[in-house]
Design a protein around this motif. Structure first.
Motif, PDB file in Angstrom:
ATOM      1  N   GLY A 200       0.709  -1.306   0.035  1.00  0.00           N
ATOM      2  CA  GLY A 200       0.030   0.135   0.075  1.00  0.00           C
ATOM      3  C   GLY A 200       0.841   1.170   0.146  1.00  0.00           C
ATOM      4  N   THR A 201       2.022   1.254   0.624  1.00  0.00           N
ATOM      5  CA  THR A 201       2.919   2.216   0.800  1.00  0.00           C
ATOM      6  C   THR A 201       3.430   2.499  -0.616  1.00  0.00           C
ATOM      7  OG1 THR A 201       3.381   1.814   3.025  1.00  0.00           O
ATOM      8  CG2 THR A 201       5.005   3.295   1.763  1.00  0.00           C
ATOM      9  N   LEU A 202       3.836   1.427  -1.428  1.00  0.00           N
ATOM     10  CA  LEU A 202       4.555   1.487  -2.571  1.00  0.00           C
ATOM     11  C   LEU A 202       3.483   2.167  -3.777  1.00  0.00           C
ATOM     12  CD1 LEU A 202       6.942   1.025  -4.528  1.00  0.00           C
ATOM     13  CD2 LEU A 202       6.148  -1.143  -4.673  1.00  0.00           C
ATOM     14  N   ARG A 203       2.327   1.583  -3.544  1.00  0.00           N
ATOM     15  CA  ARG A 203       1.330   2.219  -4.325  1.00  0.00           C
ATOM     16  C   ARG A 203       0.992   3.688  -4.267  1.00  0.00           C
ATOM     17  NH1 ARG A 203      -2.703  -0.841  -2.674  1.00  0.00           N
ATOM     18  NH2 ARG A 203      -2.533  -2.226  -4.135  1.00  0.00           N
ATOM     19  N   ASN A 204       1.100   4.037  -2.955  1.00  0.00           N
ATOM     20  CA  ASN A 204       0.726   5.663  -2.514  1.00  0.00           C
ATOM     21  C   ASN A 204       2.100   6.561  -3.192  1.00  0.00           C
ATOM     22  OD1 ASN A 204      -1.447   5.149  -1.172  1.00  0.00           O
ATOM     23  ND2 ASN A 204      -0.468   5.181   0.997  1.00  0.00           N
ATOM     24  N   VAL A 205       3.414   6.091  -2.854  1.00  0.00           N
ATOM     25  CA  VAL A 205       4.602   7.046  -3.239  1.00  0.00           C
ATOM     26  C   VAL A 205       4.616   6.833  -4.861  1.00  0.00           C
ATOM     27  CG1 VAL A 205       5.532   6.610  -0.894  1.00  0.00           C
ATOM     28  CG2 VAL A 205       6.213   5.015  -3.056  1.00  0.00           C
ATOM     29  N   LEU A 206       4.380   5.798  -5.372  1.00  0.00           N
ATOM     30  CA  LEU A 206       4.486   5.845  -6.744  1.00  0.00           C
ATOM     31  C   LEU A 206       3.472   6.661  -7.467  1.00  0.00           C
ATOM     32  CD1 LEU A 206       5.361   2.144  -7.741  1.00  0.00           C
ATOM     33  CD2 LEU A 206       6.912   4.144  -7.691  1.00  0.00           C
ATOM     34  N   ALA A 207       2.111   6.683  -6.916  1.00  0.00           N
ATOM     35  CA  ALA A 207       1.113   7.395  -7.586  1.00  0.00           C
ATOM     36  C   ALA A 207       1.258   9.159  -7.213  1.00  0.00           C
ATOM     37  CB  ALA A 207      -0.143   7.110  -6.778  1.00  0.00           C
ATOM     38  N   GLU A 208       2.180   9.319  -6.352  1.00  0.00           N
ATOM     39  CA  GLU A 208       2.297  10.863  -6.022  1.00  0.00           C
ATOM     40  C   GLU A 208       3.513  11.530  -7.020  1.00  0.00           C
ATOM     41  OE1 GLU A 208       3.227  13.789  -2.161  1.00  0.00           O
ATOM     42  OE2 GLU A 208       3.579  11.506  -2.093  1.00  0.00           O
ATOM     43  N   ASP A 209       3.104  12.847  -7.680  1.00  0.00           N
ATOM     44  CA  ASP A 209       3.812  13.411  -8.632  1.00  0.00           C
ATOM     45  C   ASP A 209       4.551  14.600  -7.625  1.00  0.00           C
ATOM     46  OD1 ASP A 209       4.827  14.814 -10.528  1.00  0.00           O
ATOM     47  OD2 ASP A 209       3.336  15.198 -11.931  1.00  0.00           O
ATOM     48  N   LEU A 210       5.576  14.894  -7.540  1.00  0.00           N
ATOM     49  CA  LEU A 210       6.143  15.716  -6.687  1.00  0.00           C
ATOM     50  C   LEU A 210       6.498  16.951  -7.776  1.00  0.00           C
ATOM     51  CD1 LEU A 210       8.382  13.924  -4.370  1.00  0.00           C
ATOM     52  CD2 LEU A 210       5.990  14.538  -4.041  1.00  0.00           C
ATOM     53  N   SER A 211       6.047  16.988  -8.924  1.00  0.00           N
ATOM     54  CA  SER A 211       6.704  17.984  -9.784  1.00  0.00           C
ATOM     55  C   SER A 211       6.283  19.231  -9.401  1.00  0.00           C
ATOM     56  CB  SER A 211       5.990  17.746 -11.268  1.00  0.00           C
ATOM     57  OG  SER A 211       6.645  16.583 -11.610  1.00  0.00           O
ATOM     58  N   PRO A 212       4.935  19.512  -8.871  1.00  0.00           N
ATOM     59  CA  PRO A 212       4.370  20.669  -8.646  1.00  0.00           C
ATOM     60  C   PRO A 212       5.136  21.494  -7.126  1.00  0.00           C
ATOM     61  CG  PRO A 212       2.574  19.351  -8.860  1.00  0.00           C
ATOM     62  CD  PRO A 212       3.722  18.594  -9.044  1.00  0.00           C
TER      63      PRO A 212
END
Length: 284
Positions: A200-212
């Motif tokens: 679940g953690t892996l899914r969360n961090v991969l889904a997050e786009d930090l570009s902004p």
């Protein structure tokens, strides 16, 4: 600023660190904490490893910087010898834990060295107005956090994975077997290697786009990258250099995603020059 390319032949060997167990918010963490002898008020540098790694994976960084700065490194929750995360965490959850550890160690301001997922956590810390004032400067290498450019085959695998979840949910034991077969074909190596409690953690961090967050980074930032990095390609570093205010980029010839270890000699020389404050002179 255009990146410049450097090549050195010397490589510093990794050395083992004395570690202890520190409990933060109920989680037991393996922590290495070293302070250089003979330096008045050394800068504190927190070193954050990447996904699936541990303190041992950043041993060459600790060995190369230990005589110049005060170092704190930890096994992030879910990795190494630290406790498992209690729920599906995000990059921000990890960032909060790093701050709580710094509080517990009595460290108000510090610099960061982050690799891959550890670099993504560093980006969160340095871009949040509530915490960025505590970050003095930052070295990122092979940084995660920017959405990759996807090929059609990726979306085909996503479709397979969704079909597998449906089969596993409604198909009983046969459906579970189908799901496992699909996972073996469609899932990434990180997903397959991760214990169920971390997925679940892996899914969360991969889904997050930090570009902004990049334009919001409020700390001097140095990017050190390998041109042969296939996990976080060089174009990601070039984008970070453009969008992080005042960031600089150094490209280490022959380095890949683990350029900090593959080209340890030059990485440590460059990182030490950027991180060690001018006042860090030997005392009599």
């Amino acid at each position: 600023m255009s990146p410049f390319w450097v090549t050195f032949d010397d490589v510093l060997p990794a050395t083992s660190e004395t570690t202890s167990t520190v409990t933060v918010d109920g989680l037991r963490l393996r922590v290495a904490h070293t302070r250089p002898a003979g330096i008045d008020r050394p800068r504190v540098v927190v070193v954050l490893h990447g996904w699936g790694a541990s303190i041992d994976a950043v041993g060459s960084i600790l060995a190369g910087l230990r005589d110049k700065v005060e170092l704190v490194a930890l096994d992030l929750p879910g990795f190494g010898e630290s406790d498992m995360v209690p729920a599906a965490w995000s990059n921000a959850d990890y960032a909060r834990l790093v701050l709580r550890l710094a509080d517990q160690l009595g460290i108000e301001r510090f610099a960061l060295v982050g690799h891959s997922r550890g670099a993504a956590i560093s980006l969160v810390l340095a871009s949040d107005p509530a915490t960025s004032g505590r970050i003095e400067r930052m070295v990122l290498t092979g940084a995660a956090g920017i959405k990759p450019r996807r090929r059609p085959s990726y979306y085909a695998k996503v479709g397979m994975a969704k079909a597998g979840r449906v089969a596993g949910a409604v198909g009983g034991p046969p459906g579970k077997r189908v799901q496992q077969k699909i996972r073996a074909r469609a899932a990434s190596a990180d997903w397959l290697a991760a214990p169920e409690a971390l997925r679940g953690t892996l899914r969360n961090v991969l889904a997050e786009d930090l570009s902004p967050r990049l334009p919001q980074v409020d700390a001097p930032t140095l990017l050190i990258w390998g041109p042969d990095d296939e996990d976080t390609p060089l174009w990601m570093a070039e984008r970070m250099e453009r969008e992080i205010p005042g960031a600089g980029l150094v490209v280490l010839r022959g380095g890949g995603h683990f350029a900090y270890a593959e080209r340890a000699g030059e990485f440590n020389v460059i990182a030490a020059h950027f991180l060690a404050p001018p006042a860090s002179a030997p005392t009599r």
